[in-house]
Design a protein around this motif. Structure first.
Motif, mmCIF file in Angstrom:
data_model
loop_
_atom_site.group_PDB
_atom_site.id
_atom_site.type_symbol
_atom_site.label_atom_id
_atom_site.label_comp_id
_atom_site.label_asym_id
_atom_site.label_seq_id
_atom_site.Cartn_x
_atom_site.Cartn_y
_atom_site.Cartn_z
ATOM 1 N N ILE A 10 0.831 -1.205 0.000
ATOM 2 C CA ILE A 10 0.000 0.000 0.000
ATOM 3 C C ILE A 10 0.861 1.250 0.000
ATOM 4 N N PHE A 13 2.567 1.532 -3.336
ATOM 5 C CA PHE A 13 1.650 2.021 -4.367
ATOM 6 C C PHE A 13 1.502 3.540 -4.286
ATOM 7 N N ALA A 17 2.637 5.973 -7.164
ATOM 8 C CA ALA A 17 1.671 6.873 -7.801
ATOM 9 C C ALA A 17 2.167 8.314 -7.756
ATOM 10 N N TYR A 188 0.400 0.659 -10.882
ATOM 11 C CA TYR A 188 -0.294 -0.440 -10.206
ATOM 12 C C TYR A 188 0.546 -1.701 -10.040
ATOM 13 N N LEU A 191 0.310 -3.550 -6.674
ATOM 14 C CA LEU A 191 -0.969 -4.080 -6.213
ATOM 15 C C LEU A 191 -1.299 -5.380 -6.944
ATOM 16 N N GLU A 199 -10.480 -1.822 -3.677
ATOM 17 C CA GLU A 199 -9.112 -1.478 -4.068
ATOM 18 C C GLU A 199 -9.123 -0.488 -5.229
ATOM 19 N N SER A 203 -7.579 3.290 -4.850
ATOM 20 C CA SER A 203 -6.476 3.709 -5.712
ATOM 21 C C SER A 203 -6.860 4.934 -6.541
#
Length: 321
Positions: A10, A13, A17, A188, A191, A199, A203
């Motif tokens: 998490i 990610f 991002a 991604y 994930l 989810e 996201s």
């Protein structure tokens, strides 16, 4: 321990991002932000966000939970994700802060990929740079005098600005969509390859929030790469760049589902464009243009070298700890 292992993907990610959006989005929306600097940031953000949300949800639905449009099929998720998997997005954030247009495809995806996949990504990305450079040189040798000279830009004036404004928003939408299909994989990769509804919503909320910050700050350090190029603040020039970029990404997206560096394509377009414009309109600045191109190419190659080193480092850590 299990709780930490659960949190690592998490956190990774969110970092990925943030780093991908901060580095890569400017390559897609940089000319859009530059040529629409007079408009409120949230209007530009809303336009980009609607397209992103639509493509993300569409890809998730059509591909049964896979938002990467199949580009992570050859890149499996590790069973156990250790803390050192946080290294790539952290390094990417640092390089982005320094103004390096780093390839997130290499820096993020190389860590999860086999040597064979990495080689395919490099070959496809170098080919993308070459095609973008040659195409941009050929195109701008033909149109530079008519569309990029000071006189032609002045003549375009208010009478055609509205038409070009509409054209630029359309071209930006096309380019943004093609880029997202390519680069959702970079965001991604940490994930599961099949996302549930919760989810997906989580996201999407994170990505749109990070984009809001980017738009409000007008791009940050990487935006200087775009601003330094000839006429990028002019809507007509920005529109042509976006259309060329979208076309090349579309061609390569249909060539294979191997991820590629959109950064290399972007730098290739700007390099070819700058060379052609200098040759046609400012021959006395050819040396300066070559230096700018070499500097940009140096920066993306730094990212490539760093990516490979990090991939080997994480491979070593995985095999020894």
């Amino acid at each position: 321990m299990m709780q930490i292992e659960y949190l690592i993907p998490i956190v990774a990610f969110i970092l990925a991002a943030y780093s991908v959006i901060g580095n890569d989005v400017i390559q897609t929306l940089g000319t859009f932000l530059t040529s629409n600097s007079d408009k409120k940031w949230w209007i530009l953000w809303l336009y980009a966000s609607v397209i992103l949300a639509a493509l993300l949800i569409y890809g998730w639905y059509v591909h049964n939970g896979d938002v990467s449009y199949g580009r992570l099929e050859q890149i499996p998720l590790p069973e156990n994700m250790a803390l050192w998997y946080l290294i790539p997005p952290v390094v990417l954030i640092i390089l982005t802060r320094m103004g390096f247009p780093v390839s997130t495809t290499f820096l993020i995806l190389s860590v999860f990929s086999t040597q064979a996949v990495i080689e395919k990504m490099i070959i496809k990305s170098v080919l993308g740079y070459g095609v973008a450079f040659v195409f941009a040189v050929g195109l701008y040798l033909l149109i530079a005098n008519k569309l990029e000279s000071k006189e032609s830009l002045q003549r375009s004036g208010k009478s055609t600005n509205r038409k070009w404004l509409i054209a630029q928003w359309v071209s930006t939408g096309l380019l943004w969509g093609q880029w997202l299909i390519q680069d959702f994989a970079n965001i991604y990769v940490y994930l599961p390859r099949k996302l549930g509804v919760q989810e997906l919503i989580f996201s999407l909320f994170i990505i749109l929030g990070l984009m809001a910050y980017l738009f409000k700050t007008r791009g940050g350090k990487i935006q200087e790469i775009v601003n330094s190029k000839s006429n990028t603040r002019h809507i007509r020039s920005a529109t042509i760049i976006d259309l060329v970029y979208a076309l090349i990404l579309y061609l390569f997206a249909n060539f294979s589902n191997i991820p590629m560096s959109t950064t290399w394509v972007f730098i290739g377009i700007l390099a070819g464009r700058e060379m052609a414009i200098s040759y046609r309109l400012n021959k006395h600045e050819m040396k300066k243009s070559r230096n700018v191109i070499i500097k940009d190419l140096y920066k993306v190659n730094v990212g490539l070298v760093v990516s490979v080193l990090i991939a080997y480092l994480i491979g070593y850590l995985n095999s020894n700890y």
